[in-house]
Design a protein around this motif. Structure first.
Motif, PDB file in Angstrom:
ATOM      1  N   ARG A   1       0.829  -1.209   0.000  1.00  0.00           N
ATOM      2  CA  ARG A   1       0.000   0.000   0.000  1.00  0.00           C
ATOM      3  C   ARG A   1       0.863   1.259   0.000  1.00  0.00           C
ATOM      4  O   ARG A   1       1.914   1.290   0.646  1.00  0.00           O
ATOM      5  CB  ARG A   1      -0.896   0.029   1.248  1.00  0.00           C
ATOM      6  CG  ARG A   1      -1.970  -1.049   1.243  1.00  0.00           C
ATOM      7  CD  ARG A   1      -2.632  -1.139   2.606  1.00  0.00           C
ATOM      8  NE  ARG A   1      -3.775  -2.020   2.578  1.00  0.00           N
ATOM      9  CZ  ARG A   1      -3.719  -3.340   2.621  1.00  0.00           C
ATOM     10  NH1 ARG A   1      -2.540  -3.939   2.698  1.00  0.00           N
ATOM     11  NH2 ARG A   1      -4.818  -4.073   2.591  1.00  0.00           N
TER      12      ARG A   1
ATOM     13  N   ASP B   1     -11.735   6.886   7.202  1.00  0.00           N
ATOM     14  CA  ASP B   1     -11.539   6.826   5.753  1.00  0.00           C
ATOM     15  C   ASP B   1     -12.161   8.062   5.113  1.00  0.00           C
ATOM     16  O   ASP B   1     -13.289   8.452   5.457  1.00  0.00           O
ATOM     17  CB  ASP B   1     -12.189   5.568   5.170  1.00  0.00           C
ATOM     18  CG  ASP B   1     -11.695   4.303   5.851  1.00  0.00           C
ATOM     19  OD1 ASP B   1     -10.562   4.327   6.367  1.00  0.00           O
ATOM     20  OD2 ASP B   1     -12.435   3.306   5.870  1.00  0.00           O
TER      21      ASP B   1
ATOM     22  N   GLN C   1     -10.270 -10.594  -4.011  1.00  0.00           N
ATOM     23  CA  GLN C   1      -8.975 -10.080  -3.570  1.00  0.00           C
ATOM     24  C   GLN C   1      -7.946 -10.143  -4.694  1.00  0.00           C
ATOM     25  O   GLN C   1      -7.170  -9.191  -4.894  1.00  0.00           O
ATOM     26  CB  GLN C   1      -8.496 -10.873  -2.363  1.00  0.00           C
ATOM     27  CG  GLN C   1      -7.157 -10.400  -1.803  1.00  0.00           C
ATOM     28  CD  GLN C   1      -6.731 -11.208  -0.599  1.00  0.00           C
ATOM     29  OE1 GLN C   1      -7.432 -12.128  -0.183  1.00  0.00           O
ATOM     30  NE2 GLN C   1      -5.585 -10.890  -0.034  1.00  0.00           N
TER      31      GLN C   1
ATOM     32  N   LEU D   1      -6.136   3.141   0.199  1.00  0.00           N
ATOM     33  CA  LEU D   1      -7.009   1.980   0.363  1.00  0.00           C
ATOM     34  C   LEU D   1      -7.280   1.337  -0.992  1.00  0.00           C
ATOM     35  O   LEU D   1      -7.379   2.017  -2.021  1.00  0.00           O
ATOM     36  CB  LEU D   1      -8.344   2.388   1.005  1.00  0.00           C
ATOM     37  CG  LEU D   1      -8.274   2.990   2.415  1.00  0.00           C
ATOM     38  CD1 LEU D   1      -9.675   3.335   2.898  1.00  0.00           C
ATOM     39  CD2 LEU D   1      -7.601   2.038   3.381  1.00  0.00           C
TER      40      LEU D   1
ATOM     41  N   GLU E   1     -12.367  -1.358   0.443  1.00  0.00           N
ATOM     42  CA  GLU E   1     -11.822  -1.398   1.796  1.00  0.00           C
ATOM     43  C   GLU E   1     -12.458  -0.391   2.749  1.00  0.00           C
ATOM     44  O   GLU E   1     -12.096  -0.370   3.925  1.00  0.00           O
ATOM     45  CB  GLU E   1     -10.308  -1.187   1.769  1.00  0.00           C
ATOM     46  CG  GLU E   1      -9.545  -2.414   1.363  1.00  0.00           C
ATOM     47  CD  GLU E   1      -8.089  -2.365   1.763  1.00  0.00           C
ATOM     48  OE1 GLU E   1      -7.542  -3.420   2.097  1.00  0.00           O
ATOM     49  OE2 GLU E   1      -7.496  -1.268   1.733  1.00  0.00           O
TER      50      GLU E   1
ATOM     51  N   ILE F   1     -13.582  -3.506   5.615  1.00  0.00           N
ATOM     52  CA  ILE F   1     -12.904  -4.615   4.950  1.00  0.00           C
ATOM     53  C   ILE F   1     -11.422  -4.295   4.798  1.00  0.00           C
ATOM     54  O   ILE F   1     -11.030  -3.183   4.449  1.00  0.00           O
ATOM     55  CB  ILE F   1     -13.547  -4.872   3.574  1.00  0.00           C
ATOM     56  CG1 ILE F   1     -14.990  -5.378   3.757  1.00  0.00           C
ATOM     57  CG2 ILE F   1     -12.742  -5.873   2.759  1.00  0.00           C
ATOM     58  CD1 ILE F   1     -15.768  -5.468   2.475  1.00  0.00           C
ATOM     59  N   SER F   2     -10.593  -5.279   5.078  1.00  0.00           N
ATOM     60  CA  SER F   2      -9.149  -5.191   4.853  1.00  0.00           C
ATOM     61  C   SER F   2      -8.704  -6.502   4.237  1.00  0.00           C
ATOM     62  O   SER F   2      -9.140  -7.577   4.665  1.00  0.00           O
ATOM     63  CB  SER F   2      -8.392  -4.933   6.165  1.00  0.00           C
ATOM     64  OG  SER F   2      -8.802  -3.715   6.747  1.00  0.00           O
ATOM     65  N   PHE F   3      -7.848  -6.410   3.248  1.00  0.00           N
ATOM     66  CA  PHE F   3      -7.395  -7.609   2.555  1.00  0.00           C
ATOM     67  C   PHE F   3      -6.131  -8.149   3.230  1.00  0.00           C
ATOM     68  O   PHE F   3      -5.153  -7.420   3.398  1.00  0.00           O
ATOM     69  CB  PHE F   3      -7.107  -7.298   1.084  1.00  0.00           C
ATOM     70  CG  PHE F   3      -8.350  -6.985   0.293  1.00  0.00           C
ATOM     71  CD1 PHE F   3      -9.224  -7.991  -0.064  1.00  0.00           C
ATOM     72  CD2 PHE F   3      -8.650  -5.691  -0.074  1.00  0.00           C
ATOM     73  CE1 PHE F   3     -10.375  -7.705  -0.776  1.00  0.00           C
ATOM     74  CE2 PHE F   3      -9.787  -5.393  -0.789  1.00  0.00           C
ATOM     75  CZ  PHE F   3     -10.655  -6.403  -1.139  1.00  0.00           C
TER      76      PHE F   3
END
Length: 795
Positions: free
Chosen positions: A252, A298, A536, A590, A594, A665-667
């Motif tokens: 990121r 965010d 993803q 992001l 996300e 949501i986070s990958f």
């Protein structure tokens, strides 16, 4: 057998003969030469291709390493971040940072900025000083550090025994475990306060290395750092090192702000525009992306300005450009409202999604007929009666069956089937139908009669006497650590109402449970993926394409930029302006999706230094990578061979559990640090560590309760059990659920006894008098929706 006269044959020239060698005499000389030549050519060509491929791979690795080295020392790359962390409170990090910055800037006196461009070492370096005792600041600095320098003072060895290893105090040990969980970048250890004589310095350095080597990675080097020459030596060695950072951080783009400003928004009251200025790291950032400001939330970008770099590598500045307000804007980027990522947090539920049409008269009439036929079918028949024999049974039995069927709706649901109890008229037939284990003789019947009379005597006990007796039996038969799911049946509320949401399961592992059944209202506000792994992969591929295309809306990594973040709440922005003096404010880009809320599951373990209990649905602060948010998790076990998982009321020490929360949501993969803000304390405490596991709203977590009863009279396979329920109606309601004992017997309820909830049970073996009868009930549990999502106003 033949002795010396045995035949001796000439041995073969090769150890093992092959078919080709045995048939070689059948081939002509011309064919032999042609075959041999082709085999040699094939072998030679394969070897040459293999050598050429290995050479190409070596050249590619050399080129990549050279490119990385040039990028780290070029003026287009972001400055390297060095974090100085004192292992104990006795270490003076401030003086070390001043010495290191003066060596880099070749300045003997005067104030030096924390970011220095050194033309001698051809590097740009930012030096951060970790405040000892501030866990949150140390964590945020470690997230952006390219090199963590652990500073140890040898003064403690003069005062204490060397075997006690007084280099690291409790806070230093705690931060070390946090850094390991986040993922360590390059590390080094500075030894300060060494003696001046060479012999004493070498001996103390060896002693320090032997005491500290086990706390750091194997490739960690130890450097004395008392003089200017020693710092010079370290910088020349550091210049040649290849930097490695955690994988999650390379995925990121992120910016560590060196300056925070606020611009009021005239259109939106209570909102403002937040300006973050600093260098962009890791990846290029698109102006159409969403960004997360650590602890604040965010947001969307209003624009990105590329500023003139104040720390150019080849130019010497006469004045410090970092403190000047007039910064030259090289380029400005505005978002495209057609392609900008929308800030979607919660799903908007459709109130008409669950609407059903009113049934017609024909459908209602058909339902009535089906219900009548279903009632007529429920008749009590002797065991082994066939359908032909059942047709000749008179209507009296049918009337009894219909009476029993009328009570069907009051039964407890067990594993998808509906149980029912029999009325008083069926008591005589119940012994014939239900006794699968065997029958009792006349002596057993007399014992049961005596037992019933004793139960009637207990009906005269008062409520206080019953509670006192239950407490005594509980203290004698069970311990909370061994049986944590045991609950007491209330005396003032019927059990069928108190536990109306619970159901029995024939098998926790194999019984079915619909994951879409009776979902809470919060599930209408979250998002779910049909195939999370595929999503993803698609999101990562899309981000990689954006990086390789060099689009006009992207800012390349290494640029000195100013982010204009719009619609930030004014109290949050004011808090960030105060925190930037002690904590680095990080803005990270992001991926797609996300910002949306879903159900996240983390593999979590309680930290060894935290002794207080951590209860389910307790408010905790989750640090997932660069992101921070508040959540109220529930803990559950990880059952590998089952689709259902048992909820745990507390996070127990020494073992892993799964924490499920409502969160953005986070990958994965991402590390997890859990902090807890205790009442009356402003500083958060390290509570647990872990990592992001998956995102799955359909994961079934069941809360288990165990109702317990105690045998009063035992007669072989039958027993009278009391104190599990307090009314005969509750006994009839829970009759379909199987019971078991702590000694391994399994059985079921036959009928109630008396008027105070005693019941008659049968088991598959002889029951002991000191055993405990248990009944397991389950209901699905969900995490609790957080009252506020981000912790910036709580710190």
């Amino acid at each position: 057998m033949g002795g010396s006269r045995a035949q001796l044959n000439k041995p073969h020239k090769s150890r093992f003969s092959t078919k080709s060698s045995r048939n070689l005499h059948k081939t002509s000389l011309k064919d032999k030469s042609r075959i041999a030549k082709s085999e040699r050519n094939v072998a030679k060509g394969a070897r040459a291709a293999r050598l050429q491929r290995n050479k190409m791979l070596r050249e590619q690795k050399k080129a990549a390493l050279l490119k990385e080295k040039r990028a780290s020392s070029s003026s287009t790359s972001a400055p390297l971040v060095i974090l100085l962390f004192g292992l104990s409170a006795s270490v003076n990090v401030e003086s070390l940072a001043e010495d290191l910055l003066r060596v880099l800037s070749n300045d003997g006196a005067g104030d030096v900025s924390s970011t220095v461009a050194s033309s001698e070492y051809k590097m740009r370096i930012t030096v951060l000083k970790a405040p000892h005792g501030d866990l949150l600041s140390c964590m945020e600095m470690a997230k952006v550090a390219d090199l963590i320098v652990f500073v140890a003072s040898t003064i403690s060895l003069y005062e204490e025994n060397a075997s006690d290893c007084g280099y690291i105090d409790s806070f230093g040990s705690q931060c070390l475990s946090v850094f390991r969980q986040l993922g360590l970048p390059n590390t080094a250890v500075f030894l300060r306060d060494l003696p001046s004589d060479q012999k004493g310095k070498n001996e103390l350095k060896k002693l320090s290395m032997s005491n500290l080597a086990g706390e750091f990675p194997e490739d960690c080097k130890f450097y004395p750092a008392d003089t200017k020459d020693e710092l010079h030596k370290f910088l020349w060695l550091f210049k040649e090192q290849r930097l490695t950072v955690p994988h999650w951080r390379n995925q990121r783009p992120y910016l560590m702000s060196q300056k925070v400003d606020v611009v009021a928004d005239d259109l939106n009251s209570g909102k403002c525009t937040l300006l973050l200025t600093g260098y962009l790291h890791a990846h290029s950032l698109s102006v159409n992306q969403l960004v997360h400001v650590s602890g604040a939330g965010d947001f969307q970008l209003q624009k990105i300005e590329i500023l003139k770099d104040p720390n150019l590598l080849k130019l010497r500045k006469e004045s410090d450009a970092m403190d000047s307000d007039d910064m030259e804007v090289v380029r400005s980027m505005d978002p495209d409202f057609m392609t900008q990522e929308p800030l979607v947090v919660e799903n908007v539920p459709d109130p008409l999604a669950g609407e059903q049409t009113w049934p017609t008269e024909a459908e209602m009439a058909e339902a009535d007929r089906n219900q009548k036929q279903k009632r007529l079918k429920k008749r009590i028949l002797p065991r082994g009666t066939s359908e032909y024999q059942a047709a000749w049974i008179v209507d009296e039995t049918d009337d009894e069956g219909s009476a029993s069927g009328s009570d069907t709706d009051d039964g407890m649901v067990l594993d998808g089937t509906e149980g029912y109890f029999r009325g008083p008229k069926e008591t005589e037939n119940s012994d014939i139908d239900d006794d699968d284990q065997g029958s009792l003789d006349d002596r057993d019947a007399d014992e049961e009669t005596d037992m019933d009379s004793v139960m009637m005597e207990d009906d005269n006990l008062t409520r206080e006497q019953i509670e006192e007796e239950i407490k005594k039996i509980k203290a004698a038969h069970a311990e909370d650590e061994e049986f944590p799911d045991e609950v007491d049946t209330p005396l003032d509320i019927p059990a069928r109402k108190r536990f109306t949401k619970f159901r029995g399961l024939k098998s926790f592992r194999t019984s079915s449970w619909d994951p879409k059944e009776s979902l809470p209202p919060e599930y209408a506000r979250i998002f779910a993926f049909d195939n999370f792994a595929k999503t993803q992969k698609h999101v990562f591929a899309k981000f990689l394409d954006m990086k390789q295309e060099n689009r006009d809306d992207c800012v390349p990594a290494g640029q000195y930029v100013r982010l204009h973040i719009k619609e930030v709440p004014t109290p949050v922005a004011s808090k960030l302006c105060l925190l930037v003096k002690t904590v680095p404010i990080i803005a990270s880009g992001l991926f797609q999706h996300e910002s949306k809320m879903s159900v996240l599951h983390f593999s979590i373990k309680k930290h060894d230094t935290y002794d207080a209990p951590i209860k389910s649905k307790e408010e905790l602060v989750f640090h997932v990578g660069f992101r921070q948010f508040v959540a109220r998790p529930i803990f559950s076990t990880d059952d590998m061979n089952s689709d259902k998982h048992k909820m745990e009321r507390f996070l127990h020490a020494g073992r892993f559990a799964v924490a499920s929360i409502y969160a953005p949501i986070s990958f994965p993969p991402l590390p997890l640090i859990v902090l807890k803000i205790a009442e009356g304390s402003a500083a958060p405490a390290l509570a647990a560590v872990g990592s992001l596991r998956c995102i799955d709203p359909d994961r079934i977590i069941l809360k288990k309760i165990v109702l317990t009863g105690y045998p009063q009279r035992v007669s072989k396979l039958k027993a009278s059990v009391r104190y599990m329920f307090h009314s005969p109606e509750d006994v009839r309601w829970f009759k379909p659920v199987e019971v078991y004992t702590k000694c391994g017997r399994h059985g079921r309820i036959k009928e109630p006894l008396g008027t105070h909830g005693a019941m008659k049970c049968t088991f598959n073996g002889v029951l002991q008098q000191n055993d405990t009868v248990c009944m397991s009930l389950y209901k699905r549990a969900y995490p609790k929706w957080p009252e506020h999502r981000f912790p910036i106003l709580d710190t």
